[in-house]
Design a protein around this motif. Sequence first.
Motif, PDB file in Angstrom:
ATOM      1  N   ARG A 116       0.845  -1.193   0.000  1.00  0.00           N
ATOM      2  CA  ARG A 116       0.000   0.000   0.000  1.00  0.00           C
ATOM      3  C   ARG A 116       0.880   1.243   0.000  1.00  0.00           C
ATOM      4  O   ARG A 116       1.925   1.259   0.665  1.00  0.00           O
ATOM      5  CB  ARG A 116      -0.886  -0.012   1.247  1.00  0.00           C
ATOM      6  N   GLU A 117       0.446   2.247  -0.727  1.00  0.00           N
ATOM      7  CA  GLU A 117       1.192   3.506  -0.726  1.00  0.00           C
ATOM      8  C   GLU A 117       0.229   4.662  -0.533  1.00  0.00           C
ATOM      9  O   GLU A 117      -0.784   4.750  -1.214  1.00  0.00           O
ATOM     10  CB  GLU A 117       1.922   3.691  -2.057  1.00  0.00           C
ATOM     11  N   GLU A 118       0.546   5.522   0.406  1.00  0.00           N
ATOM     12  CA  GLU A 118      -0.194   6.766   0.572  1.00  0.00           C
ATOM     13  C   GLU A 118       0.800   7.884   0.314  1.00  0.00           C
ATOM     14  O   GLU A 118       1.957   7.628   0.026  1.00  0.00           O
ATOM     15  CB  GLU A 118      -0.779   6.855   1.981  1.00  0.00           C
ATOM     16  N   GLU A 119       0.361   9.127   0.499  1.00  0.00           N
ATOM     17  CA  GLU A 119       1.255  10.205   0.106  1.00  0.00           C
ATOM     18  C   GLU A 119       2.645  10.093   0.749  1.00  0.00           C
ATOM     19  O   GLU A 119       3.655  10.110   0.068  1.00  0.00           O
ATOM     20  CB  GLU A 119       0.638  11.572   0.412  1.00  0.00           C
ATOM     21  N   PHE A 120       2.684   9.953   2.060  1.00  0.00           N
ATOM     22  CA  PHE A 120       3.977   9.891   2.744  1.00  0.00           C
ATOM     23  C   PHE A 120       4.262   8.539   3.387  1.00  0.00           C
ATOM     24  O   PHE A 120       5.286   8.337   3.994  1.00  0.00           O
ATOM     25  CB  PHE A 120       4.080  10.978   3.821  1.00  0.00           C
ATOM     26  N   GLY A 121       3.304   7.626   3.283  1.00  0.00           N
ATOM     27  CA  GLY A 121       3.495   6.354   3.974  1.00  0.00           C
ATOM     28  C   GLY A 121       3.518   5.201   2.995  1.00  0.00           C
ATOM     29  O   GLY A 121       2.854   5.238   1.959  1.00  0.00           O
ATOM     30  N   THR A 122       4.295   4.196   3.331  1.00  0.00           N
ATOM     31  CA  THR A 122       4.329   3.017   2.490  1.00  0.00           C
ATOM     32  C   THR A 122       4.254   1.793   3.404  1.00  0.00           C
ATOM     33  O   THR A 122       4.794   1.805   4.500  1.00  0.00           O
ATOM     34  CB  THR A 122       5.592   3.041   1.592  1.00  0.00           C
ATOM     35  N   VAL A 123       3.510   0.788   2.965  1.00  0.00           N
ATOM     36  CA  VAL A 123       3.329  -0.401   3.805  1.00  0.00           C
ATOM     37  C   VAL A 123       3.961  -1.590   3.109  1.00  0.00           C
ATOM     38  O   VAL A 123       3.708  -1.849   1.929  1.00  0.00           O
ATOM     39  CB  VAL A 123       1.823  -0.679   4.029  1.00  0.00           C
TER      40      VAL A 123
END
Length: 278
Positions: A266-273
Amino acid sequence: MKIGEWLKLAKKRIDALDAELILLAGLQDDLPAGVDRSYLVAHAEAEIAPKNCRELEEMLVRRASGEPLAYILGYREFYGRNFTVNSEVLVPRPETEGVVDLVLGRLNDVQGDLRILEIGTGSGCIAVTLALELAKMGFSDAEIVATDLSEEALVVARKNAQNLGAKVKFLQGDLLKNVPKGAKFDILVANLPYVDENWGWLDRKSLNFEPKMALYAPKQGLGAYERLLEQLVIKKVARTAVLEIDPCQRSEMRKMVQKYGFLVVREEEFGTVLEANW
Ligand code: GLN
């Protein structure tokens, strides 16, 4: 000097909102408890006591030199709570609230008691927020462990946990070094230093006040995360990791994690999982 005059002059030197917040902080002891900025507008004609003028001028000079407002006031709001900060820790940033949300979004996959490990906690804002949000959600048995290399940072983090009533276990150590062998966590979360010194868009004036060890990393900013992944494949303390990075590092990150047996899920603007395929 009158409140209104002070504000007018201050707003020529620094941001208007910052000027009001500094004035409120500087007058704190002389104002009724709980007043906000509207008080200043309503009392523009009130005199500022000379003893306050000197302190206010000092705060103004600090802000005008680029020092973050959070260090001057001694706190920053994060996820709806005030965190104590000083120059030993990074100022909590709004993008990191998104990282907290990413962790909270993974809880469905957890079986049994929840265990979360934060690496590089700094002010403790991620670990403390998670502990408090999890308690609200009914995960009262959740165990949160947070580490930092810096003893000075841990002093701040412990204070925040105590002030806010969060149950977090703190450990000093470089990345996973002092995390006990055999310990297992459902999720590892980290906001390690990821800034590349060469990024041209950085606001150096303000970053210069923050701890370099909390901001900058080699290898286009991904060097600290690479060391973490190296240790993670050996210690295998968690198979899911939520990491804060800059949006410009996403594709490099995707490539890098593969070398260590992880996949970006998963990728969000500043976060990655990431999840391990081991
Ligand atoms: N997001 C921060 C900044 O760009 C950096 C935080 C970090 O390095 N972990 O200023």
